[in-house]
Design an enzyme around this catalytic site. Structure first.
Site, short mmCIF file in Angstrom:
data_model
loop_
_atom_site.label_atom_id
_atom_site.label_comp_id
_atom_site.label_asym_id
_atom_site.label_seq_id
_atom_site.Cartn_x
_atom_site.Cartn_y
_atom_site.Cartn_z
N ASP A 137 -63.17 30.33 30.97
CA ASP A 137 -62.82 31.37 30.00
C ASP A 137 -63.86 31.52 28.89
OD1 ASP A 137 -60.42 31.51 31.44
OD2 ASP A 137 -59.48 30.01 30.14
N ARG A 172 -62.90 55.16 47.21
CA ARG A 172 -61.97 54.26 46.53
C ARG A 172 -62.45 53.85 45.14
NH1 ARG A 172 -60.35 50.67 51.84
NH2 ARG A 172 -58.64 52.03 52.50
N GLY A 180 -59.28 34.47 32.59
CA GLY A 180 -59.79 34.50 31.23
C GLY A 180 -58.74 34.28 30.16
#
Length: 359
Positions: A137, A172, A180
């Site tokens: 993170d 797409r 995180g």
């Protein structure tokens, strides 16, 4: 100053690539000074529970093995919080365990939460502590980078690259949900590196119309595909957290924001087919990249240097291209480091035309 003879090393919190490289660096640097190294199994539980769980680590049996090049934690980690017992009860058992194992110091490899918990535990014992930051993170305060972050960024970027290629074939818009927690560092770095079209992070508000307008802009330029990177801690447009399950202490775990965006955008805009990919725990794995191994080597060596000098209650950090140390209480006080919404990464995203929210 009493001479150190035996230290412990443990990993705490969620795993990430590079943990074993840190352990190896600690073992190598400590062994060179003639210290004995106890690898503590399963985080602090290897000390607080009986029988104590540990093994003696040496350069021969660990650093010379394949483990330092592998992800995960050879020692096992603890990532389930404090369930029933109070911190005081666990701290008392921790102090007893430290004494029974004969540890003079402990190197803790963990994130901001682990640093807080273990530093509090050490207050009831005479053991010295030095922390080494790790997390995908990258939200541990004061240090610019933590071990494991760059490998996770690389994995997420590779996923963005791969999804961009398949998106081209089917008109797409691919939505990639990354980890995180409440910090958007991983999503932001991966979006920049992977040239994503949209990046949504918890620190910056967004609107569904803002996303759709960006997709319309892409379509107007003649491109038939798009990539959206979203951080798991992002809330819905009305501010509701999206969770999927509970952890071992009953806390809800983030997951599902990608599918929420897919459903809501599809209701309003149908010029693209929308698909969601949630990367999940694959982001914690993979062979650690060179920078994470470099941090591991520098952090491990610095931790042993600090202990050898008699310094205590510190955490090593990477700042301005140098390794130094800060007081653990300052780390705890600073709390989680979120993305600087006025910083260089956000500015670069805006300058490159990435929709990063209403900012």
């Amino acid at each position: 100053m009493e001479k150190i003879k035996r230290i412990g090393v443990l990993t705490s919190g969620g795993d990430c690539a590079g943990l074993n490289a840190v352990i190896s660096a600690v073992v190598a640097a400590a062994s060179k000074k003639g210290w004995e190294v106890y690898g503590i199994n399963d985080g602090t539980e290897g000390i607080t529970e009986k029988p104590h769980r540990y093994e003696v680590l040496t350069v021969k049996n660990f650093s010379d093995s394949p483990w330092p090049r592998l992800s995960g934690s050879y020692l096992g980690s603890l990532n389930k919080g404090m369930r029933v017992e109070s911190l005081e009860e666990v701290s008392n058992r921790f102090a007893v365990g430290v004494k029974e194992l004969g540890l003079d110091a402990i190197v803790v490899i963990g994130g901001d939460g682990s640093m807080n918990i273990v530093s509090n535990m050490c207050k009831n014992s005479l053991v010295k502590i030095v922390g080494i930051p790790k997390t995908i993170d990258n939200d541990t305060p004061i240090t610019e980078f933590s071990v494991g972050f760059q490998t996770a960024v690389q994995y997420c970027t590779t996923a963005v690259d791969s999804l961009e290629l398949t998106a081209r074939s089917h008109n797409r818009a691919m939505i990639v949900e990354v980890m995180g927690r409440d910090a958007g560092h991983l999503a932001l770095h991966a979006a920049l590196a992977g040239s994503a079209d949209v990046c949504l992070i918890p620190e910056i508000p967004y609107s569904l119309n803002g996303i759709i307008n960006k997709l319309k802009e892409i379509k107007a330029r003649g491109r038939n595909h798009a990539v959206i990177v979203v951080s798991e801690g992002l809330k819905t447009e009305n501010g509701t957290a999206v969770t999927s399950t509970k952890n071992m202490v009953g806390e809800m775990i983030y997951g599902g924001i990608g599918q929420y965006l897919c459903d809501e955008i599809s209701k309003r805009y149908n010029e693209f087919q929308f698909r969601v990919t949630t990367l999940g725990h694959l982001q914690r794995s993979g062979v650690p990249v060179a920078f994470d191994r470099l941090l591991a080597a520098l952090f491990g060596a610095k931790a042993i240097e600090l202990l050898d000098k008699g310094e205590d209650n510190k955490m090593v950090v990477w700042k301005n291209g140098e390794v130094s140390a800060v007081n653990l209480p300052d780390v705890v006080k600073a709390g989680t480091t979120l993305v600087n919404t006025q910083g260089k990464y956000v500015k670069a995203a805006k300058d490159l035309g990435i929709y990063i929210g209403e900012i």
